[in-house]
Design an enzyme around this catalytic site. Structure first.
Site, PDB file in Angstrom:
ATOM      1  CG  ASP A  54      25.417  25.048  55.864  1.00 37.66           C
ATOM      2  OD1 ASP A  54      26.602  25.060  55.480  1.00 37.66           O
ATOM      3  OD2 ASP A  54      24.608  24.151  55.553  1.00 37.66           O
ATOM      4  N   GLY A  60      21.681  22.420  67.297  1.00 44.06           N
ATOM      5  CA  GLY A  60      21.780  21.738  66.015  1.00 44.06           C
ATOM      6  C   GLY A  60      22.668  20.512  66.053  1.00 44.06           C
ATOM      7  N   GLY A  98      23.637  18.737  63.227  1.00 45.58           N
ATOM      8  CA  GLY A  98      24.220  18.451  61.925  1.00 45.58           C
ATOM      9  C   GLY A  98      25.716  18.225  62.040  1.00 45.58           C
ATOM     10  CG  PHE A  99      28.094  17.392  58.544  1.00 45.26           C
ATOM     11  CD1 PHE A  99      28.598  16.105  58.635  1.00 45.26           C
ATOM     12  CD2 PHE A  99      27.252  17.695  57.487  1.00 45.26           C
ATOM     13  CE1 PHE A  99      28.272  15.140  57.697  1.00 45.26           C
ATOM     14  CE2 PHE A  99      26.918  16.733  56.539  1.00 45.26           C
ATOM     15  CZ  PHE A  99      27.431  15.450  56.644  1.00 45.26           C
ATOM     16  CD  GLU A 134      25.369  15.556  44.220  1.00 49.63           C
ATOM     17  OE1 GLU A 134      26.545  15.241  44.487  1.00 49.63           O
ATOM     18  OE2 GLU A 134      24.597  16.053  45.057  1.00 49.63           O
ATOM     19  CB  ALA A 144      29.791  18.207  54.767  1.00 46.54           C
TER      20      ALA A 144
END
Length: 436
Positions: free
Chosen positions: A315, A12, A14-15, A176, A326
């Protein structure tokens, strides 16, 4: 000569995965990062891509580019599908469907999460989630095409379902998204159509809780609700979306079980997440019981029980009810990589517990209105909006993304328009014949 250094495999980009990879830059290890996409995506701004404020390029950076100066890493495109924890190998699938194996001495599982439909997987066809660039572009297509279709219809009754937008989930993403759809209708589209009045678009935010943004202080949540009310978002609390079709959504009251049908062609889903499918393989191979949403339970040092060489971060991990934000992903990825560095170097505490530092939570509602919560600091309105902007710019990966994002925001503030409204049809075959 074969590389004799310990091999760290990161699943992964991601962050969590990116921060882990960067922390290992000067470690005496070789690193492989594999991701099912080619880019690191700044997920907190996906809703702005979906509503025409930013382009997909503004919120994504190629992983190879971000890690180009790191000599000890290889970046691969592929999707992890299975694991042999005893042999320490991971099987992955290439883009063409063929498979290959990757060995590891240390594994950092940072595969993230996907949208959860809570057992109602059929909803996905009609109610896209918000976890990837593909999701954002699909939502943009639904929103923009709904206004365009309404423009061609002869009566208000026919137009009404196309100008009704239902957002399921009152967390940050749902709030949002609902706020931005309404703001886009009122500001960007208001004078661009002849037959319809975009300001009459109805945005319905459905949430099962007693208030929106339940992770925020009640005072901030109340301010967010007032801003949504002022924007014209219709908030329905204590309800769940229990059925979705091509032209309707059904809500059910949690207490009375009463149902209401909303005629709409656009339902957007932000109500919950679950671990990616590979997490199930890791849990099975490690012999541990999956945690909530299929996540991987870990110990205080982020290791999987019985397998000190396997870490789960971000996550996909389950630890102390940490929020799926995050900051948790960044810090946990950094921590796992730090422990691996210590283990390899035989220096420091290689089993130190992870300590999360809450740097704050933010949510954007509309222009000049955002919330920022960090410890005792609680900002809303204009100050919250400024704080929200600084935080998001600071965490965007890559200087180019920061520059272009700020430029896009400035253009929108100055003109009120939204330039990123091109729609895609998913694949070349559909694009050639997009209309049934």
């Amino acid at each position: 000569m074969p590389d004799q250094r310990p091999h760290v495999l990161i699943i992964g980009g991601g962050f969590a995965g990116l921060f882990a990879a960067r922390k290992l830059r000067k470690a005496a290890v070789s690193v492989t990062l594999i991701d099912r996409g080619t880019s690191h995506v700044f997920q907190p701004l996906l809703y702005q891509c979906a509503t025409g404020l930013l382009s997909e390029g503004d919120i994504s950076s190629p992983l190879r580019h971000l890690l180009r100066k790191q000599r000890n890493i290889s970046v691969l495109l592929g999707e992890a599908t299975d694991i042999d924890a005893e042999a320490k190998t991971v099987r992955a699938r290439r883009f063409d469907g063929s498979s290959f194996d990757l060995s590891y001495d240390y594994l950092i599982m940072a595969g993230g999460a996907r949208q959860s439909y809570h057992g109602n997987e059929a909803f996905e066809e009609f109610a896209p989630g918000m976890k990837s660039v593909d999701d954002a572009l699909a939502i943009r297509r639904k929103i923009i095409s709904s206004f365009e279709i309404a423009e061609t219809l002869p009566t208000a009754d026919l137009r009404r379902p196309w100008l009704t937008f239902v957002v399921s989930g009152g967390g940050p993403t749902g709030v949002e998204l609902a706020g931005q759809i309404r703001e886009m209708a009122v500001r960007a589209l208001a004078r661009e159509f002849d037959t319809i009045d975009p300001t009459e678009a109805t945005v319905v935010l459905v949430h099962g809780g007693e208030r929106v943004l339940e992770s925020f202080h009640p005072g901030l949540s109340a301010k967010a609700q007032r801003t949504l009310d002022k924007l014209g978002v219709e908030t329905r609390l204590g309800l769940h979306v229990t059925d979705v079709g091509t032209d309707y959504a059904v809500t059910t009251d949690k207490k009375t079980k009463a149902t209401v049908q909303i005629d709409t062609h656009t339902v957007l889903w932000t109500a919950g997440v679950e671990a990616v499918p590979f997490a199930r393989a890791v849990n099975t191979a490690a012999g541990v019981e999956p945690a909530r949403g299929g996540t991987i339970p870990v110990g205080p040092d982020l290791r999987v029980a019985g397998h000190p060489e396997i870490f789960a971060v971000g996550d996909v991990m389950s630890l102390d009810k940490l929020p799926g934000v995050a900051e948790v992903a960044m810090q946990s990825g950094h921590h796992a990589a730090t422990l691996i560095k210590r283990d390899v170097a035989k220096k420091g505490d290689a089993a130190a517990p992870f300590k999360y530092r809450d740097l704050g939570t933010a949510a954007y509602i509309s222009r000049h209105h955002a919330l920022l919560q960090s410890g005792p600091i609680r900002l809303s309105g204009y100050l919250g909006w400024i704080g929200w902007g600084f935080i998001h710019i600071a965490f965007l990966a890559g200087g180019r993304n920061r520059v272009w994002t700020v430029a896009s925001w400035a253009a929108t503030l100055g003109t009120g328009g939204r330039g990123e409204r091109a729609i895609t049809f998913g694949d070349p075959a559909t694009a050639r014949r997009p209309y049934p």
